[in-house]
Design a protein around this motif. Structure first.
Motif, PDB file in Angstrom:
ATOM      1  N   ASN A 287      83.499  76.510  48.892  1.00  0.00           N
ATOM      2  CA  ASN A 287      83.277  75.679  47.862  1.00  0.00           C
ATOM      3  C   ASN A 287      84.637  75.302  47.228  1.00  0.00           C
ATOM      4  N   PHE A 288      85.387  74.344  47.600  1.00  0.00           N
ATOM      5  CA  PHE A 288      86.748  74.309  47.212  1.00  0.00           C
ATOM      6  C   PHE A 288      86.625  73.504  45.734  1.00  0.00           C
ATOM      7  N   PRO A 289      85.594  72.665  45.557  1.00  0.00           N
ATOM      8  CA  PRO A 289      85.598  72.063  43.914  1.00  0.00           C
ATOM      9  C   PRO A 289      85.347  73.272  43.076  1.00  0.00           C
ATOM     10  N   ALA A 290      84.330  74.167  43.364  1.00  0.00           N
ATOM     11  CA  ALA A 290      84.118  75.359  42.458  1.00  0.00           C
ATOM     12  C   ALA A 290      85.372  76.086  42.467  1.00  0.00           C
ATOM     13  N   ALA A 291      86.100  76.617  43.600  1.00  0.00           N
ATOM     14  CA  ALA A 291      87.302  77.344  43.312  1.00  0.00           C
ATOM     15  C   ALA A 291      88.286  76.750  42.447  1.00  0.00           C
ATOM     16  N   ALA A 292      88.534  75.121  42.529  1.00  0.00           N
ATOM     17  CA  ALA A 292      89.328  74.607  41.752  1.00  0.00           C
ATOM     18  C   ALA A 292      89.001  74.575  40.406  1.00  0.00           C
ATOM     19  N   ALA A 293      87.482  74.501  40.278  1.00  0.00           N
ATOM     20  CA  ALA A 293      87.222  74.547  38.768  1.00  0.00           C
ATOM     21  C   ALA A 293      87.477  76.038  38.303  1.00  0.00           C
ATOM     22  N   MET A 294      87.199  77.084  38.902  1.00  0.00           N
ATOM     23  CA  MET A 294      87.492  78.446  38.548  1.00  0.00           C
ATOM     24  C   MET A 294      88.951  78.765  38.101  1.00  0.00           C
ATOM     25  N   SER A 295      89.714  78.110  39.180  1.00  0.00           N
ATOM     26  CA  SER A 295      91.481  78.203  38.979  1.00  0.00           C
ATOM     27  C   SER A 295      91.593  77.526  37.537  1.00  0.00           C
TER      28      SER A 295
END
Lengths: 321, 442, 318
Positions: A287-295
């Protein structure tokens, strides 16, 4: 973790020269030359800093796919919602806070206390002690972890007696029993980091003018009063700097919980810290969008701390005004 | 001297450069989930990924087929590890890098490897029909996904019922026939022989041994997006009570079978449900229990049921890449056929009961020569028959039930809590994990 | 390194310094004992760990060797342990591969960092241009942020460029070292007189030439410092190689390689280790760790002179 240099001079930046009367720079050749010289750095800044952040923002604005529903598209704050409502999100921050609450005070007391002790110790003894305290810092990152695996494994550890005394007989028990992990992390991070920070704070102490100290001791101050009333206030910028840097470091904990999980037969939560959660979003859930959001969330937090350090710690003085 | 607009121009130029870079980078950004499969042909060379225990299989293939160029990549074999998923995520984004064949260290891997997002494994129904015919339905069940066969089983790993025949004979115990008898006997043995125990609760296979065998719905896949999880189901209750009874009486060890410390206490295991591969891998090689003691019989049955009920612990899956064609695919299929069926690996080197039916008797014959078990004939017969006793409705999902167990139940038991205490956190975490993967819980 | 030259009396009773002998007051005793205690706590595990790298497996499991196992150390143990460590991998030699990869990215990153930091630091210190302060601010802020927060965005970027698994993006990213720029900035601020720059300008040199002809020759210390800190940070970086290099077995660095060794150790993973042809117990793991730290030691010794000389900056990187 930290690498430090010793400063014998003042660390504040030179006071601005009278040329600053004029706000506009009127030397185009100088500007051109400056940008030419800056160009490798600017390129690296773009590649290593700005573009990733921009791309992360763009990615975070997409819909959050799941392994079962991999469709993408513009999602607005959908991915942020996914992150914040994830059942592990709050837990990871709780875990971080539980660790910080124990570790930061111990760390700061250790740093300042030992730095003061060293400063109060004359000649060879002080510098030898400072060197000895610095040695554990030579084992950084995963090397530190292997060292601690050695220490945490009852049966082979030099502190075996301690483990038996507290009733721990396996490394899994040592690491995964409830409430143990923040304590173990505190010990690990203290051991690894305190040496370099002692050198930094000690450097700040060494910068204190001798006249000030002479005057205070002539006034009848003993060593304790000297430390508390004279030295401490002067090195407050360094203490603040150390505290904030360690705070930022604590927020991004990844390596230690991740690898301790491995040696404890997977008995720890796989996503114990926020960075581990971001990693899981990226590489377990795809889930790259979620990973980006977390970052980005973590980035904002550490950026906030960074701004505090730069503007409020008093260590990076005049050039910002 | 440059006019002032030069500076403004410079600012715009920088901004434009950044924007251009960003859009370039996003243009290169791929769409996830390939709908049309890009297939390549290397011309014959193949890359296979195997975990350490399966490296001998790849080596044996190399020896048997010197005409095929094989690169062997050794992967981290930790059951429940996440590293593999990460790598495949990168391959999908990059559009390259997949291995031609892989041994999945954890059976749960098949869920994401065959799922919509990664979609790596090829449908073997038409590619290897003869091989598939040699498998029984139960043994190939993990590979049958939505009507396709997406993998091949390496070894069959049904749970049989192990017990220490020497110990039982010495002390006059009778081998239990039902799960309830097993629990009662375990409590009795713990009282009469402190230090001896009758099971392990600390590893990722523990829920397979006890919950799967009971038919407790943790992995009941209803469709690609729906799963039935209900830990209050009577079938879960009976497993929970069984474990609670034994844990409270300290009749089971809170260690896991893979723990290094398990070797220290392995000799004190007097009985337990356990996989067929426990015999050689755990008892003989790792824990070095002396020969002539351990024996297996058919799995236990639950009170009121007539047939034995068992779980399954692992048994490795081989996957073939969808992204290859031509000579590369041909060679990979040869590899797949070899590792799944060839006696050079399955009989001579593999420590697990071959999943491929026709190899089973030869494997049994070889293992019997070791003469390790107290009653070899019964043991091997039990292994074969137990394959049919594995409970249905337990495919591998995107979440790992064993991981949830080791993260909630196992540490709780280690620190002294009871099964009942930890059950709700196990249940809650299982549901949460399933939901975070996108499943709808029914 | 210079120390505070004053004698600070410790404890209540002031002790006089006469001919070099200080009296032992209670306070002084307490101070010395505390410091020695802490030193012991810090050093004993290190000694035990290094000794572990020199011990034998049998010695460790038997608990022999006396205090910290020092009696068990021998060179033949090291040779055996090395054979195990370097035998890891489908054809062995993976550990050497990791070390080489680490050298490539850490060294490459350090070189890039120096090449970028020196001119940039000089420009910010001695040249006047419009965004000078903004650049300085950006440098300071990025310098104090931990480097893990950017790893996933960096992965997304490298991924989009299709370069995941290659070594060169890692080296380039490691070249971005704002702390190095700051070090260089401080260096030029303190060692490069403005008059020199002005004089050279009057002589008609372009800004770049001034830097090359005048700034560079006096920047040896900055070069060493930036290279040193960059190399150390790059060598010990874990998360970035984990995200970018895990997919290619031959491109992994030693920091993530050590993780694989731990995962393959019979101490923590007996079933996986049972299938391996090498056995990685604690002595082997300790040796692997020790060897992986040797380049850092070498660089530290090489940079020693420049590190403790007085003109360096009292700033740190997290």
């Amino acid at each position: 973790m930290t690498t430090a240099l010793i400063d014998e001079r003042d660390t504040s930046i030179e006071a601005p020269t009278p040329v600053r009367r004029r706000k506009r720079v009127s030397r185009p050749s100088e500007t051109r030359g400056a940008w030419t010289l800056m160009s490798p750095y600017v390129v690296l800044l773009l590649v290593g800093g700005i573009i990733p952040v921009g791309y992360a923002i763009k990615t975070a604005l997409q819909r959050s796919p799941t392994p079962l529903d991999p469709s993408t598209g513009f999602g607005g704050i959908d991915s942020f919602k996914t992150v914040v409502t994830d059942f592990r999100f709050v837990d990871t921050f709780q875990n971080i806070f539980a660790t910080l609450v124990i570790w930061l005070p111990i760390m700061m007391v250790g740093i300042v206390g030992l730095a003061l002790l060293i400063h109060a110790s004359p000649g060879r003894f002080g510098s030898t002690m400072r060197f000895l305290y610095y040695i554990p810092g030579a084992l950084a990152g995963i090397a530190n972890l292997v060292l601690w695996v050695y220490l945490l494994n009852p049966g082979q550890s030099p502190i075996d007696g301690f483990w038996h005394a507290v009733g721990v007989s396996t490394i899994k028990q040592a690491v995964a029993s409830p409430g143990h992990l923040p304590l173990i992390l505190t010990a690990m991070m203290f051991f690894q980091g305190v040496g370099s920070w002692i050198v930094v704070v000690n450097g700040g102490l060494n910068g204190i003018s001798e006249d000030v100290l002479e005057a205070a001791s002539l006034d009848g101050a003993n060593a304790w009063q000297l430390a508390w009333h004279v030295k401490l206030p002067i090195i407050r910028p360094w203490i603040g700097y150390a505290a904030l840097m360690n705070l930022a470091y604590g927020f991004q904990l990844f390596l230690e919980p991740q690898l301790l999980d491995q040696v404890a037969s997977n008995a720890l939560t796989d996503q114990w810290t926020p960075t581990q959660l971001g990693y899981a979003f990226a590489f377990s859930n795809y889930n790259f969008p979620a990973a980006a959001a977390m970052s980005l969330i973590l980035l904002v937090i550490t950026l906030g701390i960074g701004l505090l350090i730069v503007f409020r710690s008093g260590l990076f003085g005049e050039e910002e005004h | 001297m440059k006019p002032p607009s030069g500076r403004l121009g410079k600012k715009c130029a920088v901004a434009a450069a950044v924007l251009a870079a960003l859009s370039l980078v996003s243009a290169c950004g791929s769409s996830s989930g390939a709908s049309s499969v890009k297939q390549t042909d290397s011309g014959g060379a193949i890359t296979v990924w195997v975990d350490p225990p399966r490296v001998p299989a790849a080596e044996a293939f190399k020896k048997a087929h010197p005409e095929i160029k094989v690169s062997i990549n050794q992967i981290d074999g930790t059951v429940g590890g996440k590293g593999l998923q990460q790598q495949f995520a990168q391959f999908n984004q990059a559009g390259k890098g997949w291995p031609d064949a892989i041994f999945f260290p954890s059976n749960d891997d098949i869920a994401w490897a065959s799922g919509a997002q990664v979609n790596y494994t090829a449908d073997l129904t038409k590619l290897l029909p003869d091989v598939i015919k040699g498998y029984s339905d139960q043994v190939l069940a993990p590979c049958k996904i939505d009507g396709q066969i997406r993998c091949l089983r390496n070894d069959a790993a049904p749970d049989v019922f192990w017990y220490n025949k020497k110990f039982f004979q010495q002390n006059g115990y009778t081998v239990p026939k039902t799960w309830e008898q097993y629990a009662a006997l375990a409590v009795r043995i713990a009282k009469e022989h402190p230090g001896k125990f009758s099971g392990f609760t600390g590893d990722a296979y523990a829920p397979d041994r006890y919950l799967w065998a009971s038919g407790c719905p943790t992995n009941d896949r209803l469709s690609a997006t729906e799963v039935h999880i209900d830990l209050n189901d009577p079938k879960c209750e009976r497993a929970k009570n069984l474990l609670n009874q034994m844990v409270s009486a300290k009749a089971v060890s809170t260690l896991g079978i893979f723990d290094a410390d398990a070797a220290k206490v392995g000799k004190d295991l007097v009985m337990s449900p356990g996989a067929a591969w426990w015999g050689d891998y755990l008892f003989r090689q790792t824990w070095k229990i002396p020969a002539g003691q351990m024996t297996a019989v058919a799995p236990l049955s639950w009170q009121g049921e007539s047939t034995p009920a068992a779980g399954d612990e692992g048994g490795g899956l081989w996957g073939i890449s969808r992204h290859i064609t031509g000579k590369e695919l041909q060679n990979t299929l040869t590899f797949a056929k070899f590792v799944a069926t060839d006696p050079a690996w399955q009989v001579q080197l593999s420590t697990g009961l071959p999943a491929y039916g026709p190899d089973q008797d030869a494997w049994i014959q070889k293992q019997e020569k070791e003469n390790y078990f107290a009653d070899n004939a019964t043991t091997f017969a039990a292994m074969k028959s137990a394959i049919a006793d594995v409970q249905p409705n337990h495919p591998y999902m995107l979440y790992n039930t064993g991981s949830v167990w080791t993260e909630t139940m196992a540490p709780a038991l280690v620190s002294g809590k009871s099964v009942n205490d930890a059950w709700s956190s196990f249940s809650r975490d299982l549901v949460n994990q399933a939901k975070s993967m996108g499943y709808t819980i029914k | 390194m210079s120390q505070a030259a004053i004698q600070v009396p410790a404890g209540g009773a002031p002790s006089r310094r006469r001919g070099g002998i200080e009296t032992w007051s209670a306070g002084r005793l307490a101070r010395v004992v505390t410091m020695l205690l802490v030193a012991v706590i810090f050093i004993v595990p290190m000694v035990g760990f290094v000794a572990m790298a020199f011990r034998s497996n049998n010695g460790v499991s038997a608990g022999s060797g006396g205090l910290l196992g020092l009696g068990d150390i021998s060179w033949s143990n090291v040779k055996y342990s090395w054979s195990q460590v370097n035998g890891f991998g489908p054809n062995g030699g993976l550990f050497t591969r990791w070390m080489i990869n680490s050298l490539i990215v850490a060294g490459g990153g350090a070189i890039l960092a120096v090449v970028a930091a020196l001119p940039a630091g000089y420009a910010m210190a001695r040249l006047r241009f419009r965004f000078r302060r903004a650049m300085l601010l950006i440098t300071l802020i990025t310098m104090v942020m931990p480097n893990t927060v950017l790893v996933i965005p960096l992965f997304l970027e490298v991924n989009a460029a299709g370069a995941v698994g290659d070594l060169w993006p890692v080296a380039v990213i490691m070249g971005f070292f704002p702390f190095g720029v700051y070090l260089s900035y401080i260096h030029f601020m303190t060692t490069m007189p403005k008059e020199l720059v002005e004089a050279a300008r009057i002589d008609g040199l372009s800004e770049v030439s001034v830097f090359l002809r005048i700034g560079l020759p006096i920047s040896k210390q900055a070069v060493v410092l930036v290279a040193f800190f960059s190399f150390v940070a790059n060598w010990t970086n874990f998360f970035l190689p984990l995200a970018l290099l895990s997919s290619d077995q031959n491109h992994q660095t030693v920091s993530i390689g050590l993780q694989q060794l731990i995962g393959a150790s019979p101490l923590f993973n007996p079933t996986v280790a049972a299938g391996l042809n090498v056995k990685l117990y604690m002595p082997q793991l300790a040796l692997a760790t020790f060897i992986s730290m040797l380049p850092l030691l070498a660089v530290f010794i090489g940079a020693q002179r420049f590190l403790i000389r007085g003109e360096t900056v009292g700033a740190v990187k997290g």
